[in-house]
Write a protein that holds these residues in place. Structure first.
Motif, PDB file in Angstrom:
ATOM      1  N   PRO A 141       0.681  -1.203   0.053  1.00 49.67           N
ATOM      2  CA  PRO A 141      -0.027  -0.421  -0.148  1.00 49.67           C
ATOM      3  C   PRO A 141       1.304   1.200   0.218  1.00 49.67           C
ATOM      4  CG  PRO A 141      -1.136  -1.443   1.896  1.00 49.67           C
ATOM      5  CD  PRO A 141       0.284  -2.119   1.250  1.00 49.67           C
ATOM      6  N   ALA A 142       1.730   1.317   0.536  1.00 53.18           N
ATOM      7  CA  ALA A 142       3.119   2.242   0.537  1.00 53.18           C
ATOM      8  C   ALA A 142       3.391   2.575  -1.188  1.00 53.18           C
ATOM      9  CB  ALA A 142       4.276   2.012   1.084  1.00 53.18           C
ATOM     10  N   VAL A 177       2.664  -2.839  -9.576  1.00 52.91           N
ATOM     11  CA  VAL A 177       3.641  -2.735 -10.091  1.00 52.91           C
ATOM     12  C   VAL A 177       5.306  -2.460  -9.531  1.00 52.91           C
ATOM     13  CG1 VAL A 177       3.615  -1.351 -12.491  1.00 52.91           C
ATOM     14  CG2 VAL A 177       4.557  -3.622 -12.201  1.00 52.91           C
ATOM     15  N   ASP A 178       4.976  -1.099  -8.739  1.00 53.29           N
ATOM     16  CA  ASP A 178       5.707  -0.601  -8.449  1.00 53.29           C
ATOM     17  C   ASP A 178       6.327  -0.946  -7.306  1.00 53.29           C
ATOM     18  OD1 ASP A 178       5.976   1.203 -10.453  1.00 53.29           O
ATOM     19  OD2 ASP A 178       5.425   3.059  -9.296  1.00 53.29           O
ATOM     20  N   THR A 220      10.462  -3.221  -7.414  1.00 59.31           N
ATOM     21  CA  THR A 220      12.124  -2.635  -6.548  1.00 59.31           C
ATOM     22  C   THR A 220      12.266  -3.900  -5.943  1.00 59.31           C
ATOM     23  OG1 THR A 220      10.285  -0.400  -5.666  1.00 59.31           O
ATOM     24  CG2 THR A 220      11.498  -1.123  -4.186  1.00 59.31           C
ATOM     25  N   CYS A 221      11.295  -4.668  -5.415  1.00 63.02           N
ATOM     26  CA  CYS A 221      11.735  -5.712  -4.792  1.00 63.02           C
ATOM     27  C   CYS A 221      13.001  -6.195  -6.273  1.00 63.02           C
ATOM     28  CB  CYS A 221      10.473  -6.577  -4.735  1.00 63.02           C
ATOM     29  SG  CYS A 221       8.982  -6.558  -3.844  1.00 63.02           S
ATOM     30  N   LEU A 222      12.565  -6.353  -7.303  1.00 61.90           N
ATOM     31  CA  LEU A 222      13.654  -7.162  -8.057  1.00 61.90           C
ATOM     32  C   LEU A 222      15.340  -6.353  -7.801  1.00 61.90           C
ATOM     33  CD1 LEU A 222      11.279  -7.716 -10.932  1.00 61.90           C
ATOM     34  CD2 LEU A 222      11.763  -9.664  -9.378  1.00 61.90           C
ATOM     35  N   PRO A 252       9.867  -2.325 -17.536  1.00 61.20           N
ATOM     36  CA  PRO A 252      10.997  -1.905 -16.858  1.00 61.20           C
ATOM     37  C   PRO A 252      10.664  -0.687 -16.207  1.00 61.20           C
ATOM     38  CG  PRO A 252      11.693  -3.525 -18.193  1.00 61.20           C
ATOM     39  CD  PRO A 252      10.072  -3.077 -18.386  1.00 61.20           C
ATOM     40  N   THR A 253      11.037  -0.086 -14.887  1.00 60.49           N
ATOM     41  CA  THR A 253      11.011   1.587 -15.019  1.00 60.49           C
ATOM     42  C   THR A 253      12.315   1.806 -14.074  1.00 60.49           C
ATOM     43  OG1 THR A 253      10.220   1.776 -12.821  1.00 60.49           O
ATOM     44  CG2 THR A 253       8.366   1.930 -15.132  1.00 60.49           C
ATOM     45  N   VAL A 254      13.008   3.227 -13.501  1.00 61.82           N
ATOM     46  CA  VAL A 254      13.777   3.714 -13.411  1.00 61.82           C
ATOM     47  C   VAL A 254      13.882   3.542 -12.113  1.00 61.82           C
ATOM     48  CG1 VAL A 254      13.868   5.757 -13.415  1.00 61.82           C
ATOM     49  CG2 VAL A 254      16.512   5.356 -13.100  1.00 61.82           C
ATOM     50  N   ARG A 255      14.009   3.209 -11.214  1.00 63.26           N
ATOM     51  CA  ARG A 255      14.067   3.449  -9.777  1.00 63.26           C
ATOM     52  C   ARG A 255      15.938   4.253  -8.652  1.00 63.26           C
ATOM     53  NH1 ARG A 255       9.872   1.941  -8.407  1.00 63.26           N
ATOM     54  NH2 ARG A 255       9.794   2.498  -9.840  1.00 63.26           N
ATOM     55  N   HIS A 256      16.143   4.580  -9.298  1.00 59.16           N
ATOM     56  CA  HIS A 256      16.833   5.378  -8.886  1.00 59.16           C
ATOM     57  C   HIS A 256      17.249   6.929 -10.392  1.00 59.16           C
ATOM     58  CE1 HIS A 256      16.663   3.915  -4.630  1.00 59.16           C
ATOM     59  NE2 HIS A 256      16.916   3.181  -5.442  1.00 59.16           N
ATOM     60  N   ALA A 257      16.621   7.399 -10.792  1.00 60.79           N
ATOM     61  CA  ALA A 257      16.987   8.475 -11.473  1.00 60.79           C
ATOM     62  C   ALA A 257      18.271   9.929 -10.751  1.00 60.79           C
ATOM     63  CB  ALA A 257      16.113   9.169 -11.885  1.00 60.79           C
TER      64      ALA A 257
END
Length: 321
Positions: A206-207, A212-213, A217-219, A267-272
């Motif tokens: 829920p955070a 899917v985000d 993040t888990c991956l 895929p998306t960027v986690r830490h731009a």
């Protein structure tokens, strides 16, 4: 007219090969740096704009084997640039083996193959003097063509896997997390991997604005966890803000992207916010992107192999029952 010894000739050949190798590292690194400078990440692509292909790892259409390392970035970039509707590729000769051909006028995409070999003279030296024979790294380039650039290919070639329905993505991602065997904890307001005690912690679903985000993040954090000495043994004890810290974040970013693509998640960027640090590392060392992409592929393969084994065990258990 100057006369050259055989030794000089061999040295010239070796130097030309080394120059070619260096140029290849420089070419690929320059391409990745240009993408980052433009604010685009080569491992995060607008999949819905590529002429119909969805997230997935590029693969060889004849062998069904997925490409790995920096070749994933190169071929993803080509799919985006040219709007190819497939992630499947063939060499010129493989297209002929598949009963077809590359259409006249089509230009291929250069990919690279890196490995090590041990020269016979080095083997003999090791036998005489003892110790291990030293392997020599080599890098060579070859050209592949997207299946969309070919015609007359026979039926039954390895095609792109059908995308999973959205409702099936969550169970698949959960199964991969469970199969990893990594101590996985849910709680708090930060996502991280703790190398010492060896556990991953992520906030509850829920955070996250989108479910899917949570899995993206888990991956990312699971990719970090593959670096533990009991797994793939990368150096994880790096000071925040250091270049080694940036290198490991680069591995985790790409590893997460490779895993997402393999599972059918965009895929998306986690830490731009690390782009500046990544650029500094890549500009300083033209081989850094090769090392990071290779480590990311190994991390993704490690996790996917355990997921695959767990699936097979469930199937065998179901049949036995």
């Amino acid at each position: 007219m100057p006369r050259y010894s055989k030794r000089s000739a061999r040295r010239e050949v070796a130097e030309r090969k080394e120059d070619s190798r260096v140029n290849l590292y420089d070419e690929v690194t320059a391409r990745v740096v240009a993408e980052l400078e433009a604010g685009r990440l080569p491992w995060v692509q607008p999949w819905d704009r590529t002429g119909g292909t969805g997230p997935g790892l590029p693969r060889n259409a004849l062998t069904a084997r997925s490409y790995s390392g920096v070749n994933v970035l190169i071929l993803w970039g080509a799919v985006i640039e040219h709007g190819f509707p497939s992630q499947s590729w063939l060499t010129f000769r493989q297209a002929q083996e598949a009963g077809g051909c590359v259409r006249k006028g089509e230009r291929g995409q250069t990919v690279v193959y890196a490995d090590r070999f041990t020269p016979e003279a080095e083997r003999q030296r090791a036998e005489r003097e003892g110790g291990e024979a030293r392997a020599v790294p080599f890098l060579k380039r070859f050209t592949v063509f997207n299946v969309a650039q070919c015609e007359g290919l026979r039926e039954g070639l390895a095609s792109d896997p059908a995308p999973l329905p959205e409702r099936e993505l969550v169970p698949v991602a959960e199964a991969l997390i469970a199969a990893s065997g990594v101590d996985f904890r849910i709680g708090g307001d930060k996502a991280f991997y703790a190398p010492g005690p060896d556990f991953v912690q992520v906030p509850p679903q829920p955070a996250f604005f989108e479910q899917v985000d949570y899995y993206r993040t888990c991956l990312h954090e699971l990719t970090h966890a593959t670096g533990h000495p009991s797994r793939l043994g990368r150096d994880l004890l790096n000071a925040f803000g250091s270049k080694d810290y940036a290198r490991e974040e680069l591995v985790a970013e790409m590893g997460s992207a490779f895993l997402c693509a393999a599972l059918g998640i965009e895929p998306t960027v986690r830490h731009a916010d690390y782009i500046g640090a990544w650029l500094e590392v890549l500009r300083e060392d033209s081989r850094a992107i090769f090392r990071a992409a290779s480590a990311a592929s190994k991390a993704a393969d490690w996790l996917l192999a355990r997921h695959h084994d767990a699936q097979e065990m469930r199937v065998e258990g179901g049949i036995a029952a």
